[in-house]
Design a protein around this motif. Sequence first.
Motif, PDB file in Angstrom:
ATOM      1  N   VAL A  37       0.889  -1.103   0.088  1.00  0.00           N
ATOM      2  CA  VAL A  37       0.311   0.043  -0.011  1.00  0.00           C
ATOM      3  C   VAL A  37       0.926   1.219   0.067  1.00  0.00           C
ATOM      4  O   VAL A  37       0.574   2.248  -0.756  1.00  0.00           O
ATOM      5  CB  VAL A  37      -1.060  -0.108   1.202  1.00  0.00           C
ATOM      6  CG1 VAL A  37      -1.805   1.337   1.394  1.00  0.00           C
ATOM      7  CG2 VAL A  37      -1.887  -1.137   1.097  1.00  0.00           C
ATOM      8  N   ILE A  38       1.995   1.253   0.726  1.00  0.00           N
ATOM      9  CA  ILE A  38       2.922   2.402   0.847  1.00  0.00           C
ATOM     10  C   ILE A  38       3.407   2.544  -0.630  1.00  0.00           C
ATOM     11  O   ILE A  38       3.508   3.824  -1.041  1.00  0.00           O
ATOM     12  CB  ILE A  38       4.053   2.254   1.676  1.00  0.00           C
ATOM     13  CG1 ILE A  38       3.475   2.210   3.174  1.00  0.00           C
ATOM     14  CG2 ILE A  38       5.003   3.403   1.768  1.00  0.00           C
ATOM     15  CD1 ILE A  38       2.771   3.358   3.723  1.00  0.00           C
ATOM     16  N   GLU A  39       3.749   1.542  -1.377  1.00  0.00           N
ATOM     17  CA  GLU A  39       4.323   1.683  -2.751  1.00  0.00           C
ATOM     18  C   GLU A  39       3.143   2.399  -3.668  1.00  0.00           C
ATOM     19  O   GLU A  39       3.566   3.154  -4.410  1.00  0.00           O
ATOM     20  CB  GLU A  39       4.707   0.384  -3.084  1.00  0.00           C
ATOM     21  CG  GLU A  39       5.365   0.464  -4.607  1.00  0.00           C
ATOM     22  CD  GLU A  39       6.866   1.158  -4.639  1.00  0.00           C
ATOM     23  OE1 GLU A  39       7.353   1.316  -5.592  1.00  0.00           O
ATOM     24  OE2 GLU A  39       7.395   1.233  -3.521  1.00  0.00           O
ATOM     25  N   PHE A  40       2.143   1.676  -3.261  1.00  0.00           N
ATOM     26  CA  PHE A  40       0.998   2.245  -4.248  1.00  0.00           C
ATOM     27  C   PHE A  40       0.685   3.836  -3.990  1.00  0.00           C
ATOM     28  O   PHE A  40       0.352   4.420  -4.975  1.00  0.00           O
ATOM     29  CB  PHE A  40      -0.284   1.489  -4.083  1.00  0.00           C
ATOM     30  CG  PHE A  40      -1.533   1.742  -4.919  1.00  0.00           C
ATOM     31  CD1 PHE A  40      -1.646   1.266  -6.064  1.00  0.00           C
ATOM     32  CD2 PHE A  40      -2.597   2.718  -4.436  1.00  0.00           C
ATOM     33  CE1 PHE A  40      -2.681   1.727  -6.849  1.00  0.00           C
ATOM     34  CE2 PHE A  40      -3.521   2.787  -5.105  1.00  0.00           C
ATOM     35  CZ  PHE A  40      -3.684   2.556  -6.363  1.00  0.00           C
ATOM     36  N   LEU A  41       0.584   4.190  -2.904  1.00  0.00           N
ATOM     37  CA  LEU A  41       0.223   5.688  -2.531  1.00  0.00           C
ATOM     38  C   LEU A  41       1.532   6.549  -2.964  1.00  0.00           C
ATOM     39  O   LEU A  41       1.536   7.735  -2.753  1.00  0.00           O
ATOM     40  CB  LEU A  41       0.081   5.633  -1.320  1.00  0.00           C
ATOM     41  CG  LEU A  41      -1.097   5.025  -0.732  1.00  0.00           C
ATOM     42  CD1 LEU A  41      -1.517   5.062   0.989  1.00  0.00           C
ATOM     43  CD2 LEU A  41      -2.599   5.280  -1.261  1.00  0.00           C
ATOM     44  N   ARG A  42       2.597   5.982  -3.143  1.00  0.00           N
ATOM     45  CA  ARG A  42       3.737   6.700  -3.702  1.00  0.00           C
ATOM     46  C   ARG A  42       4.299   7.783  -2.590  1.00  0.00           C
ATOM     47  O   ARG A  42       4.370   8.735  -2.903  1.00  0.00           O
ATOM     48  CB  ARG A  42       3.473   7.365  -4.886  1.00  0.00           C
ATOM     49  CG  ARG A  42       3.448   6.374  -5.984  1.00  0.00           C
ATOM     50  CD  ARG A  42       3.443   7.145  -7.346  1.00  0.00           C
ATOM     51  NE  ARG A  42       3.200   6.130  -8.421  1.00  0.00           N
ATOM     52  CZ  ARG A  42       4.263   5.200  -8.875  1.00  0.00           C
ATOM     53  NH1 ARG A  42       5.403   5.186  -8.402  1.00  0.00           N
ATOM     54  NH2 ARG A  42       3.737   4.424  -9.905  1.00  0.00           N
ATOM     55  N   LEU A  43       4.205   7.284  -1.241  1.00  0.00           N
ATOM     56  CA  LEU A  43       4.649   7.952  -0.152  1.00  0.00           C
ATOM     57  C   LEU A  43       6.138   8.515  -0.150  1.00  0.00           C
ATOM     58  O   LEU A  43       6.955   7.484  -0.810  1.00  0.00           O
ATOM     59  CB  LEU A  43       4.319   7.373   1.168  1.00  0.00           C
ATOM     60  CG  LEU A  43       2.865   7.221   1.429  1.00  0.00           C
ATOM     61  CD1 LEU A  43       2.764   6.647   2.918  1.00  0.00           C
ATOM     62  CD2 LEU A  43       2.229   8.436   1.573  1.00  0.00           C
ATOM     63  N   PRO A  44       6.505   9.654   0.183  1.00  0.00           N
ATOM     64  CA  PRO A  44       7.887   9.737  -0.048  1.00  0.00           C
ATOM     65  C   PRO A  44       8.902   9.008   0.715  1.00  0.00           C
ATOM     66  O   PRO A  44       8.763   8.344   1.965  1.00  0.00           O
ATOM     67  CB  PRO A  44       8.324  11.237   0.789  1.00  0.00           C
ATOM     68  CG  PRO A  44       6.775  11.787   0.865  1.00  0.00           C
ATOM     69  CD  PRO A  44       6.028  10.561   1.088  1.00  0.00           C
ATOM     70  N   HIS A  45       9.946   8.214   0.043  1.00  0.00           N
ATOM     71  CA  HIS A  45      10.741   7.529   0.595  1.00  0.00           C
ATOM     72  C   HIS A  45      12.311   7.707  -0.027  1.00  0.00           C
ATOM     73  O   HIS A  45      12.586   8.450  -1.167  1.00  0.00           O
ATOM     74  CB  HIS A  45      10.496   5.922   0.159  1.00  0.00           C
ATOM     75  CG  HIS A  45      10.565   5.776  -1.459  1.00  0.00           C
ATOM     76  ND1 HIS A  45       9.323   6.157  -2.045  1.00  0.00           N
ATOM     77  CD2 HIS A  45      11.251   5.365  -2.343  1.00  0.00           C
ATOM     78  CE1 HIS A  45       9.578   5.753  -3.639  1.00  0.00           C
ATOM     79  NE2 HIS A  45      10.821   5.282  -3.668  1.00  0.00           N
ATOM     80  N   ARG A  46      13.312   6.910   0.793  1.00  0.00           N
ATOM     81  CA  ARG A  46      14.529   7.333   0.387  1.00  0.00           C
ATOM     82  C   ARG A  46      15.068   6.672  -0.642  1.00  0.00           C
ATOM     83  O   ARG A  46      14.525   5.607  -1.120  1.00  0.00           O
ATOM     84  CB  ARG A  46      15.553   6.829   1.302  1.00  0.00           C
ATOM     85  CG  ARG A  46      15.339   7.449   2.843  1.00  0.00           C
ATOM     86  CD  ARG A  46      16.029   7.022   3.983  1.00  0.00           C
ATOM     87  NE  ARG A  46      15.885   7.774   5.198  1.00  0.00           N
ATOM     88  CZ  ARG A  46      16.316   7.556   6.440  1.00  0.00           C
ATOM     89  NH1 ARG A  46      17.478   6.868   6.394  1.00  0.00           N
ATOM     90  NH2 ARG A  46      16.110   8.193   7.387  1.00  0.00           N
TER      91      ARG A  46
END
Length: 476
Positions: free
Chosen positions: A215-224
Amino acid sequence: MNAPPSRPRSPSLREAIAHRFSLLDDKADDAEIDRSLRAGVELRGATPWILMLAIVIASVGLNTNSNAVIIGAMLVSPLMGPIVALGYGIGIFDFALVRRSLANLAIAAGISLLTSTLYFMLTPLDEAQSELLARTTPSLWDVLIALAGGLAGIIGQTRREKSNVIPGVAIATALMPPLCTAGYGLANGDWAAFGGAFYLFSINCVFIAFAAVVVIEFLRLPHRKFLDPRRERHVKGALLAIVLLTGLPSIYLAARLVDNEVFKSRARDFVRKEFKVAKVHVLDTRLTPASHEIEVTLIGPRLPVSSIKAIEARLPAAGLKHARLSVHQAQAADTDKIDVGGLKAELLADIVRNNQQALQDKDAAIAALRKQLTGQRGWIDQAAAVTREFEAQYPQCGNVLTGRAVPAGEGQGAPVPFLSADCRRLPRADEVKRINAWLKVRTGSGVVRVVLAAKRGNIVRSAPTGAPSLAPAETD
């Protein structure tokens, strides 16, 4: 001349469906999601105490086979926080958060195992109930529940308006009961139960975290960002390997579970259909899926060996090709019969006899109480008459008290009738003796006590009766 305003274009079916199922419409701000998911990582302050109490509640629920208590413990449990934060840390490549989440999850699991092990070592209820045994054989369905629950949980936590998704996920994925069952295995030296339960807990942790990563990948949350793309591929590959290694054994266990249930269903149908013989009744059926054993206990006329062989020959046609049939018969000869109707009548007669005896005992107890109550009422009437007669004979005495009491120090001795009064003038010694004799005759008792007192100024004088002190019991 002005052209008419153009109508807004109606969205296509694809756009309408995409808008209805969009996870971006009510998504919370990225900073709020980050703050919310990081807040559940730490296990300090009141949280460890809440975890221990939740483990105790869940252990009691498993020990007593109470679904309501187990559900309550899962609602109290704070285990979801570190697991979801672990998935979030992997999703945004924040390995410091991953290390903190793993450390807190390990501490939580250690506290839970220690608490549940101590409980199951101390509890006097050592029988494994069905709710406890159900957590020792995980399968593919547990993987699906953990994955679906994890997806629902992380979607709910990334919304602007929080809902009751997390409590529901905690109940559905059941993180607490497997740890309690693992504690039961440690307390009783049952390593199979410990291994199965801890594997179920691992399935829940891995697939809830994996759902969070998706889900985090799908929502494209800011990541390093990785400077080396190959390292990013290695991290994702390692995550996928962990997921596969965790889930693959559950597929085998699920297949075995399905085979066992199919075997049990076919075996029950086979026994029900094949042993429909006149005057023969199936007393018990025991099924062992691991060895494909069908054990049947019969009562009634003994079936010939040829009949049993014929029934056994029909096993392959019923889908039980490798099954073995064992038949135990209660009778030793063809002529012996069991009268089922007579057996039922005898059992019913025993029940009636036991009930009649219980009713007779109750009737006897009621009769004794009635007799005691009647005697008590008779004494009250007698005491009132004694009081009136004494006042008529000695008008100088008042405050007459008549009753029965147990002499001090005699414990459960018989009550002794007594009479006490306040007199303006004390009777003479011979009159006191006459009062004693009269009271014995009047009450029908060989021992009585008379206490007479006179008050002159501040001096209280008692008649010399030689009576010991009394412990009052019944008075009028």
